[in-house]
Design a protein around this motif. Structure first.
Motif, PDB file in Angstrom:
ATOM      1  N   VAL A   1       0.860  -1.179   0.000  1.00 30.18           N
ATOM      2  CA  VAL A   1       0.000   0.000   0.000  1.00 30.18           C
ATOM      3  C   VAL A   1       0.900   1.234   0.000  1.00 30.18           C
ATOM      4  O   VAL A   1       1.930   1.267   0.692  1.00 30.18           O
TER       5      VAL A   1
ATOM      6  N   ALA B   1      -1.550   5.447  -8.594  1.00 32.31           N
ATOM      7  CA  ALA B   1      -2.487   4.321  -8.696  1.00 32.31           C
ATOM      8  C   ALA B   1      -2.669   3.907 -10.156  1.00 32.31           C
ATOM      9  O   ALA B   1      -2.687   2.712 -10.477  1.00 32.31           O
TER      10      ALA B   1
ATOM     11  N   ILE C   1      -3.525  -0.017  -9.593  1.00 35.43           N
ATOM     12  CA  ILE C   1      -4.085  -0.403  -8.291  1.00 35.43           C
ATOM     13  C   ILE C   1      -5.154   0.608  -7.878  1.00 35.43           C
ATOM     14  O   ILE C   1      -5.176   1.729  -8.377  1.00 35.43           O
ATOM     15  N   PRO C   2      -6.044   0.238  -6.956  1.00 37.58           N
ATOM     16  CA  PRO C   2      -7.105   1.153  -6.532  1.00 37.58           C
ATOM     17  C   PRO C   2      -6.565   2.400  -5.826  1.00 37.58           C
ATOM     18  O   PRO C   2      -5.491   2.370  -5.206  1.00 37.58           O
ATOM     19  N   PHE C   3      -7.336   3.468  -5.911  1.00 33.09           N
ATOM     20  CA  PHE C   3      -7.028   4.753  -5.264  1.00 33.09           C
ATOM     21  C   PHE C   3      -8.158   5.096  -4.304  1.00 33.09           C
ATOM     22  O   PHE C   3      -9.335   4.969  -4.645  1.00 33.09           O
ATOM     23  N   TYR C   4      -7.807   5.533  -3.090  1.00 31.92           N
ATOM     24  CA  TYR C   4      -8.820   5.901  -2.096  1.00 31.92           C
ATOM     25  C   TYR C   4      -8.462   7.231  -1.441  1.00 31.92           C
ATOM     26  O   TYR C   4      -7.343   7.440  -0.994  1.00 31.92           O
TER      27      TYR C   4
ATOM     28  N   LEU D   1      -8.856  -2.589   3.462  1.00 32.91           N
ATOM     29  CA  LEU D   1      -8.397  -2.358   2.093  1.00 32.91           C
ATOM     30  C   LEU D   1      -6.961  -2.845   1.911  1.00 32.91           C
ATOM     31  O   LEU D   1      -6.621  -3.440   0.891  1.00 32.91           O
TER      32      LEU D   1
ATOM     33  N   GLN E   1      -6.690  -6.448   1.366  1.00 30.66           N
ATOM     34  CA  GLN E   1      -7.136  -6.899   0.046  1.00 30.66           C
ATOM     35  C   GLN E   1      -6.036  -6.790  -1.003  1.00 30.66           C
ATOM     36  O   GLN E   1      -6.142  -7.380  -2.064  1.00 30.66           O
TER      37      GLN E   1
ATOM     38  N   CYS F   1      -2.770  -0.686  -2.913  1.00 25.64           N
ATOM     39  CA  CYS F   1      -3.633   0.429  -3.282  1.00 25.64           C
ATOM     40  C   CYS F   1      -2.915   1.711  -2.879  1.00 25.64           C
ATOM     41  O   CYS F   1      -1.851   1.663  -2.258  1.00 25.64           O
TER      42      CYS F   1
ATOM     43  N   ILE G   1      -3.629   5.233  -0.723  1.00 28.07           N
ATOM     44  CA  ILE G   1      -4.555   5.880   0.211  1.00 28.07           C
ATOM     45  C   ILE G   1      -4.012   7.261   0.551  1.00 28.07           C
ATOM     46  O   ILE G   1      -2.852   7.400   0.963  1.00 28.07           O
TER      47      ILE G   1
ATOM     48  N   SER H   1       3.454  -0.186   4.943  1.00 26.34           N
ATOM     49  CA  SER H   1       3.121   0.588   3.750  1.00 26.34           C
ATOM     50  C   SER H   1       4.317   1.455   3.362  1.00 26.34           C
ATOM     51  O   SER H   1       5.233   1.659   4.154  1.00 26.34           O
TER      52      SER H   1
END
Length: 197
Positions: free
Chosen positions: A4, A23, A28-31, A95, A98, A101, A103, A115
């Protein structure tokens, strides 16, 4: 990228853009603000409460915090802002479990133990200029006041919930300054640091 990436940022320095682009680069996902609705969905609290307390400290003058806080009660009640921090922390950990990502904010760099933690900053002049590009109807002196206020709130929030000093280089793996090279230069520096350049 198998970790992460967390992005802490001074307001107006380009932290969100840096996070989005990293991301995209890694697929990869972005939050960022998405964490608010996700945490609300996984708790018994309304999303409006999360929006109200987003990166804010408990305020005993706030009716919602007073409603949940009574130091003389037989059963200690937790302030609403603390409940929201815990709910967001749980979502951040979920998250991370999973997979990789990005964050942005919300003390994710201290909540997670494994991270890659980035901090992006810039001189005030560059931040004001960047924000006025994004919000062209703004006033320069009002924008500077707004930037200082947001930074102060972020600093206080971070210190309150983590006990660490926001923006201090020792708390991050890499600090990048966007004023001279822009977000493009910051991305190149991050990718080089991660061995991706």
């Amino acid at each position: 990228m198998d970790k992460v990436i967390t992005v802490s940022r001074e307001f107006g320095s380009g932290g969100r853009e840096l996070g989005v682009r990293l991301a995209e680069h890694f697929g990869i996902p972005f939050y960022d603000k998405e964490l608010i609705s996700m945490a609300a969905d996984h708790s018994d609290m309304a999303e409006s409460a999360f929006l109200h307390y987003d990166e804010k400290l408990p305020d005993m003058h706030d009716p919602l915090d007073r409603e949940f806080y009574d130091p003389f009660s037989a059963v200690y009640k937790v302030p609403m802002s603390d409940q929201i921090f815990v709910a967001q922390s749980n979502i951040i950990r979920r998250l991370a479990d999973q997979g990789p990502c990005v964050i942005v904010g919300r003390c994710a760099d201290r909540i997670l133990t494994d991270s890659v933690n980035l901090f992006i900053y810039a001189k005030m002049k560059e931040r004001v200029s960047r924000m006025l590009t994004l919000e062209p109807d703004g006033d320069e002196s009002e924008m500077e006041k707004r930037i200082r206020e947001v930074d102060r709130k972020r600093k206080d929030y971070y210190q309150y919930y983590t006990g660490a000093q926001w923006g201090r280089a020792q708390n991050y793996h890499l600090c990048v300054e966007s004023g001279l090279v822009g977000v493009d230069g910051c991305i190149r520096a991050v990718l080089a640091y991660l061995g991706e350049a």
